[in-house]
Design an enzyme around this catalytic site. Structure first.
Site, PDB file in Angstrom:
ATOM      1  N   ASP A 103       0.814  -1.185   0.040  1.00 21.87           N
ATOM      2  CA  ASP A 103      -0.013   0.105   0.039  1.00 21.87           C
ATOM      3  C   ASP A 103       0.817   1.373  -0.062  1.00 21.87           C
ATOM      4  OD1 ASP A 103      -1.999  -2.192   0.178  1.00 21.87           O
ATOM      5  OD2 ASP A 103      -2.790  -1.065   1.943  1.00 21.87           O
ATOM      6  N   ASP A 142      -4.688  -0.651  -1.764  1.00 22.40           N
ATOM      7  CA  ASP A 142      -5.941  -0.812  -1.214  1.00 22.40           C
ATOM      8  C   ASP A 142      -6.874  -0.102  -2.182  1.00 22.40           C
ATOM      9  OD1 ASP A 142      -7.000  -1.093   1.337  1.00 22.40           O
ATOM     10  OD2 ASP A 142      -6.900   0.983   1.675  1.00 22.40           O
ATOM     11  N   HIS A 151     -10.732   0.753  -2.778  1.00 19.63           N
ATOM     12  CA  HIS A 151     -12.043   0.847  -2.499  1.00 19.63           C
ATOM     13  C   HIS A 151     -12.772   1.580  -3.166  1.00 19.63           C
ATOM     14  CE1 HIS A 151     -10.295  -0.667   1.477  1.00 19.63           C
ATOM     15  NE2 HIS A 151      -9.920   0.576   1.864  1.00 19.63           N
ATOM     16  N   HIS A 192     -10.565   6.886   1.705  1.00 14.97           N
ATOM     17  CA  HIS A 192      -9.170   6.849   0.981  1.00 14.97           C
ATOM     18  C   HIS A 192      -9.150   5.883   0.037  1.00 14.97           C
ATOM     19  CE1 HIS A 192      -9.614   3.673   3.841  1.00 14.97           C
ATOM     20  NE2 HIS A 192      -8.644   3.034   3.325  1.00 14.97           N
ATOM     21  N   LYS A 207      -7.114  -5.058  -2.988  1.00 21.37           N
ATOM     22  CA  LYS A 207      -7.855  -5.425  -1.583  1.00 21.37           C
ATOM     23  C   LYS A 207      -8.804  -4.168  -1.072  1.00 21.37           C
ATOM     24  CE  LYS A 207      -4.054  -4.083   1.450  1.00 21.37           C
ATOM     25  NZ  LYS A 207      -4.982  -3.005   2.073  1.00 21.37           N
ATOM     26  N   CYS A 262      -1.939  -2.675   7.520  1.00 20.12           N
ATOM     27  CA  CYS A 262      -1.934  -3.564   6.397  1.00 20.12           C
ATOM     28  C   CYS A 262      -0.683  -4.281   6.290  1.00 20.12           C
ATOM     29  CB  CYS A 262      -2.212  -2.803   5.100  1.00 20.12           C
ATOM     30  SG  CYS A 262      -3.866  -2.332   5.062  1.00 20.12           S
TER      31      CYS A 262
HETATM   32  C1  VGL Z   1      -4.754   0.722   5.663  1.00 23.29           C
HETATM   33  C2  VGL Z   1      -6.385   1.599   7.130  1.00 23.29           C
HETATM   34  C3  VGL Z   1      -7.217   1.338   6.170  1.00 23.29           C
HETATM   35  C4  VGL Z   1      -3.277   0.436   5.453  1.00 23.29           C
HETATM   36  C5  VGL Z   1      -5.640   0.913   4.816  1.00 23.29           C
HETATM   37  O1  VGL Z   1      -2.772  -0.001   4.350  1.00 23.29           O
HETATM   38  O2  VGL Z   1      -2.772   0.121   6.464  1.00 23.29           O
HETATM   39  N1  VGL Z   1      -4.991   1.178   6.740  1.00 23.29           N
HETATM   40  N2  VGL Z   1      -6.864   1.106   4.912  1.00 23.29           N
HETATM   41 ZN    ZN Z   2      -8.480   0.911   3.374  1.00 28.55          ZN
END
Ligand code: VGL
Ligand code: ZN
Length: 209
Positions: A8, A46, A48, A81, A106, A151
């Protein structure tokens, strides 16, 4: 042969991003330095939908950082995010992505979050990364990126559970630290689970290829 997994390293987790991790940009140089020494470099992203249920904005009267029950699990609520196809979801501009052969996305299911790069938070749906590594006969992974306490942690714990020899490169990670000690506790938890903690400067780079 070992694989490097970059977790990420996306704009929204960098300073100025929607879910900025303190000094998150410090991991980019580590990734760029290490990647050429690995025979295989993978990344997680990440990714979403705009109405993802981990976003506080989807729950009237709820604030960022609060926890709610979602699908029978405790879910921390985040700012919007890493929304699919937005600049915040893109990899950091200065990250050298040339050596990344596969990206595993993901958090694509609105109903459930996915901290691990291997499985959704209920452990059911796979991103395909575990099967991919298995098919290639890869038994050892080096993990780094954002964020240490979410993550990176859950990716590393799943890697151990999948039977992979798992290293986390500490200086290649930074944490959200909603509570200031979260990252340190995450590292302890990983270590207790059998993760090897390493520093990028101590890796025997010649032995990786
Ligand atoms: C993450 C919070 C929400 C991460 C991703 O990449 O650690 N943390 N989404
Ligand atoms: Zn996230």
């Amino acid at each position: 042969m070992p694989a490097l997994i970059l977790v990420d390293i996306q704009n929204d987790f960098l300073p100025g991003g929607a879910l900025a991790v303190g000094n998150g940009d410090a991991v980019i140089g580590v990734a760029n330095r290490l990647a050429p020494h690995f025979p295989l470099v993978l990344a997680t992203q990440d990714w979403h939908p705009a109405d993802h249920l981990s976003f506080a904005s989807q729950h009237a009267g709820r604030r960022i950082g609060e926890s709610i029950e979602l699908g029978g699990r405790l879910q921390t609520l985040w700012p919007d995010h890493c929304v699919q196809e937005t600049p915040g979801a893109e990899f950091a501009a200065s990250l050298n992505t040339d050596l990344i052969t596969n990206v595993f996305r993901k958090g694509t299911d609105r109903e459930i979050d996915s901290y691990s790069g291997f499985f959704d938070n209920d452990g059911r749906r796979s991103t395909g990364m575990g099967e991919f590594l298995k098919d290639l006969g890869i038994g050892e992974v080096y993990i780094m990126g954002l964020a240490t306490d979410y993550c990176v942690k859950f990716t590393a714990l799943d890697a151990v559970a999948l039977g992979l020899e798992t290293h986390v490169i500490e200086d290649g990670c930074r944490g959200v630290d909603l509570i200031p000690s979260d990252s340190l506790e995450a590292l302890d938890e990983m270590k207790a689970a059998g993760v090897h903690l390493a520093s990028s400067g101590d890796l025997n780079l010649a032995s990786l290829a």
